[in-house]
Structure formats: structure tokens, C-alpha cells
Motif scaffolding. Structure first.
Motif, PDB file in Angstrom:
ATOM      1  N   ALA A  11       2.734 -39.490 -26.905  1.00 33.97           N
ATOM      2  CA  ALA A  11       4.624 -39.430 -25.963  1.00 33.97           C
ATOM      3  C   ALA A  11       4.411 -37.694 -25.553  1.00 33.97           C
ATOM      4  O   ALA A  11       5.737 -37.840 -25.056  1.00 33.97           O
ATOM      5  N   LEU A  12       4.105 -36.618 -26.406  1.00 34.70           N
ATOM      6  CA  LEU A  12       3.986 -36.035 -26.037  1.00 34.70           C
ATOM      7  C   LEU A  12       3.216 -35.651 -24.402  1.00 34.70           C
ATOM      8  O   LEU A  12       3.630 -34.609 -23.513  1.00 34.70           O
ATOM      9  N   LEU A  17       4.097 -31.595 -35.241  1.00 30.40           N
ATOM     10  CA  LEU A  17       3.601 -32.682 -35.816  1.00 30.40           C
ATOM     11  C   LEU A  17       2.426 -33.632 -36.002  1.00 30.40           C
ATOM     12  O   LEU A  17       2.120 -34.286 -36.766  1.00 30.40           O
ATOM     13  N   ALA A  18       2.586 -33.443 -33.841  1.00 30.19           N
ATOM     14  CA  ALA A  18       1.050 -34.835 -33.783  1.00 30.19           C
ATOM     15  C   ALA A  18      -0.176 -33.822 -34.839  1.00 30.19           C
ATOM     16  O   ALA A  18      -0.859 -34.512 -35.148  1.00 30.19           O
ATOM     17  N   GLU A  38       8.479 -29.516 -26.357  1.00 30.34           N
ATOM     18  CA  GLU A  38       7.002 -29.719 -27.165  1.00 30.34           C
ATOM     19  C   GLU A  38       6.596 -29.584 -27.891  1.00 30.34           C
ATOM     20  O   GLU A  38       6.227 -30.145 -29.138  1.00 30.34           O
ATOM     21  N   LEU A  84      10.111 -33.027 -38.511  1.00 32.98           N
ATOM     22  CA  LEU A  84      10.511 -34.145 -37.809  1.00 32.98           C
ATOM     23  C   LEU A  84      12.340 -33.771 -38.138  1.00 32.98           C
ATOM     24  O   LEU A  84      12.875 -34.443 -36.475  1.00 32.98           O
ATOM     25  N   GLU A 105       2.055 -39.944 -31.887  1.00 34.08           N
ATOM     26  CA  GLU A 105       2.728 -38.601 -30.922  1.00 34.08           C
ATOM     27  C   GLU A 105       2.641 -37.623 -30.140  1.00 34.08           C
ATOM     28  O   GLU A 105       3.357 -37.185 -29.318  1.00 34.08           O
ATOM     29  N   ARG A 136       6.793 -31.737 -31.591  1.00 40.91           N
ATOM     30  CA  ARG A 136       6.079 -32.653 -30.940  1.00 40.91           C
ATOM     31  C   ARG A 136       4.801 -32.290 -32.027  1.00 40.91           C
ATOM     32  O   ARG A 136       3.937 -33.121 -32.270  1.00 40.91           O
ATOM     33  N   TRP A 137       4.388 -31.506 -30.888  1.00 41.08           N
ATOM     34  CA  TRP A 137       3.222 -31.022 -30.954  1.00 41.08           C
ATOM     35  C   TRP A 137       2.532 -30.481 -31.979  1.00 41.08           C
ATOM     36  O   TRP A 137       1.668 -31.225 -32.998  1.00 41.08           O
ATOM     37  N   PRO A 193      14.378 -33.335 -28.788  1.00 40.49           N
ATOM     38  CA  PRO A 193      14.000 -34.333 -27.965  1.00 40.49           C
ATOM     39  C   PRO A 193      12.596 -33.243 -27.161  1.00 40.49           C
ATOM     40  O   PRO A 193      12.516 -34.035 -26.681  1.00 40.49           O
ATOM     41  N   LYS A 240      12.007 -32.014 -34.264  1.00 38.74           N
ATOM     42  CA  LYS A 240      11.756 -33.133 -33.597  1.00 38.74           C
ATOM     43  C   LYS A 240      13.220 -33.843 -32.674  1.00 38.74           C
ATOM     44  O   LYS A 240      13.044 -33.763 -31.603  1.00 38.74           O
TER      45      LYS A 240
END
Length: 108
Positions: free
Chosen positions: A45-46, A26-27, A20, A10, A42, A23-24, A17, A13
Motif C-alpha cells: 500500500a505504501l 506500521l509496516a 506515508e 493503526l 502495508e 504506514r511506514w 491516510p 494511519k
């Protein structure tokens, strides 16, 4: 994976921001932990950041199936399939087709 790792992802991210990758990570971590609602958010959003990210569509579709949302999964997986064709990615196309079959079976 521990909550400490989630916190680290987090933070990455938040620090990057426009990237990618945090976020990848984390997802996919959320998905691995069975935290599908968070993974779905996530991945969505990606995809908004990078609409041609074929593999993100595959993972989103898989999470939607895990959440018993086959209709939504079909829409996303059809997009994954088309992107994989457009990008000449054989393995993702095959995975999309396999997941589409699974989603359609769940509707029966």
C-alpha cells in the motif's frame, strides 16, 4: 512491541491516510514482529502511494523472502535496485543486490 503500540499506529494511519509515515511505521513494526503478511500488505500500500519509495521496496522484498517467496522478492528487489540507481543511493543499491543474491540462491 505490544498490541497497544500496533493499535496506536493503526489509529495514526486512519487519522492521516495521505501520509506515508504512519504506514511506514506500521509496516516496519509488523516486520519486526514477524507478522510478514501484514507487513507485506502495508509495504504494498505504501508503494502504491509513493511508487519511488526505494527503501519500501527493500523491506517488502525482505518480507517476501521471510515468507519463502523468492520469485516475488526478485521482482520487487529488481525495482528497488533500479530506483536506488536512479536516485543515486549507494547503500540501498548494495542492499538490494545482496538480497537479490539471497533470493536467487533460494531458487537453486
Amino acid at each position: 512491541m505490544s498490541e497497544a503500540k500496533i493499535s496506536q499506529f493503526l489509529a495514526l494511519k486512519a487519522a492521516h491516510p495521505e501520509s506515508e509515515m504512519p504506514r511506514w511505521t506500521l509496516a516496519t513494526t509488523y516486520a519486526e514482529l514477524g507478522r510478514h503478511d501484514e507487513a507485506i500488505a502495508e509495504f504494498e500500500a505504501l508503494i502504491a502511494m509513493k511508487p519511488d519509495y526505494c527503501v519500501a521496496y527493500l523491506h517488502l522484498g525482505s518480507c517476501l523472502l521471510e515468507e519463502d517467496r523468492p520469485e516475488d522478492a526478485i521482482v520487487v528487489l529488481e525495482q528497488a535496485r533500479q530506483l536506488s540507481i536512479d536516485q543515486s543511493h549507494t547503500a540501498p543499491r548494495q542492499e538490494a543486490e545482496m538480497l537479490l543474491e539471497q533470493a536467487r540462491e533460494e531458487l537453486e
